[in-house]
Write an enzyme that holds these catalytic residues in place. Sequence first.
Site, PDB file in Angstrom:
ATOM      1  CD  GLU A 192     -35.483  -0.175  14.078  1.00 34.73           C
ATOM      2  OE1 GLU A 192     -34.717   0.727  13.691  1.00 34.73           O
ATOM      3  OE2 GLU A 192     -35.096  -1.295  14.423  1.00 34.73           O
ATOM      4  CG  HIS A 219     -32.416  -3.074  13.481  1.00 31.32           C
ATOM      5  ND1 HIS A 219     -32.633  -2.019  14.337  1.00 31.32           N
ATOM      6  CD2 HIS A 219     -31.090  -3.344  13.580  1.00 31.32           C
ATOM      7  CE1 HIS A 219     -31.498  -1.696  14.931  1.00 31.32           C
ATOM      8  NE2 HIS A 219     -30.542  -2.484  14.485  1.00 31.32           N
ATOM      9  NE  ARG A 269     -28.949   1.803  17.521  1.00 33.00           N
ATOM     10  CZ  ARG A 269     -28.349   0.673  17.139  1.00 33.00           C
ATOM     11  NH1 ARG A 269     -28.319   0.324  15.869  1.00 33.00           N
ATOM     12  NH2 ARG A 269     -27.806  -0.128  18.031  1.00 33.00           N
TER      13      ARG A 269
HETATM   14  C1  GLV Z   1     -27.476  -3.313  15.799  1.00 32.89           C
HETATM   15  O1  GLV Z   1     -28.208  -2.443  15.487  1.00 32.89           O
HETATM   16  C2  GLV Z   1     -26.257  -3.128  16.517  1.00 32.89           C
HETATM   17  O2  GLV Z   1     -25.994  -2.010  16.988  1.00 32.89           O
HETATM   18  O3  GLV Z   1     -25.517  -4.097  16.656  1.00 32.89           O
END
Ligand code: GLV
Length: 321
Positions: A268, A286, A239
Amino acid sequence: MKKSLVVAAHNLPKEGLEELYKHCQVVMLAKNASFSRSALLQKAKHADAIITHVEDRVNAALLRALPNLKIVANYAVGYDNIDLKAVQKAGVYATNTPGDLGISVSEHAMALILMLSKKILEGDRFMRSGKYKAWDPNFLLGNNVSGKTLGIVGAGRIGSILVKIAKAGFGMDIVYHDVVPNRQIEKEYGAKRVSLSDVLKKSDALSIHVPLLSSTRHLIGAKELNQMKPTAVLVNTSRGPVIDEKALVTALKAKKIAGAGLDVFEFEPKMAPGLAKLTNVVVTPHTASATIEARKQMGEIATQNILDVLVRGVKPRNSLA
Ligand code: GLV
């Protein structure tokens, strides 16, 4: 009998959702520039289940607006977008999608490490700009990955798969930092559990795999970046807010570290000012879990969690509370 209503906040791939379609009425909200939270509130007003992703904030206000809701199935491993207390208070289940998605994310982390170490993107840009005129033995010298030290911060499911890839594929030495020891990677891959400071100092490549918690927000800031080797690369597929992105830009500019590979961002979808201008950075939108296999499995897991609640009347298998 009227089928239960499931509203997905995004236009999800159909693979993996077949059983859900069989048992429920499924509505997908294509998320694009014109999508708004009010559209979700409107379309999901009578929903029994919603499928959300990390940017869909699931809080008390949302839960109040969806009185029929029985389950929030997050289509992600991470669930920092969900206020678990509010969900519990509303008597609603929340679930995530742990599973083979870890393979996709850890492969992505390894790809970023390789791209940075071998300066792949810089070479690609050079070629496309038509500048390649003659081979130069001193040009774009990177670093081998084999035999170097991989540091992992957060040795859970995803971090552990990366350890396996790095050890089996590249013979890397592994150091890791985690609040909980991981005996399996210690035994199978000789991983050594060390302090955060030691993981920073020893790593040639450092990969972050912690969930976003108040204790992990800005876990990597200026002080931590200063402890890393100037030849090291830092990769984040967890994250964004785990890294102080402004401090990272400063450290990259000052060549405190050699490069960074980011799939997630502090604010983001925005990037910190200056980040995009740096050549020693590889950024992806992402997409670490974006493989056909991972998406299918995410769909299957979300489906089974929803069917647990709406059809089988049992606690969902991946209940978060
Ligand atoms: C993506 O970011 C997830 O947590 O699966």
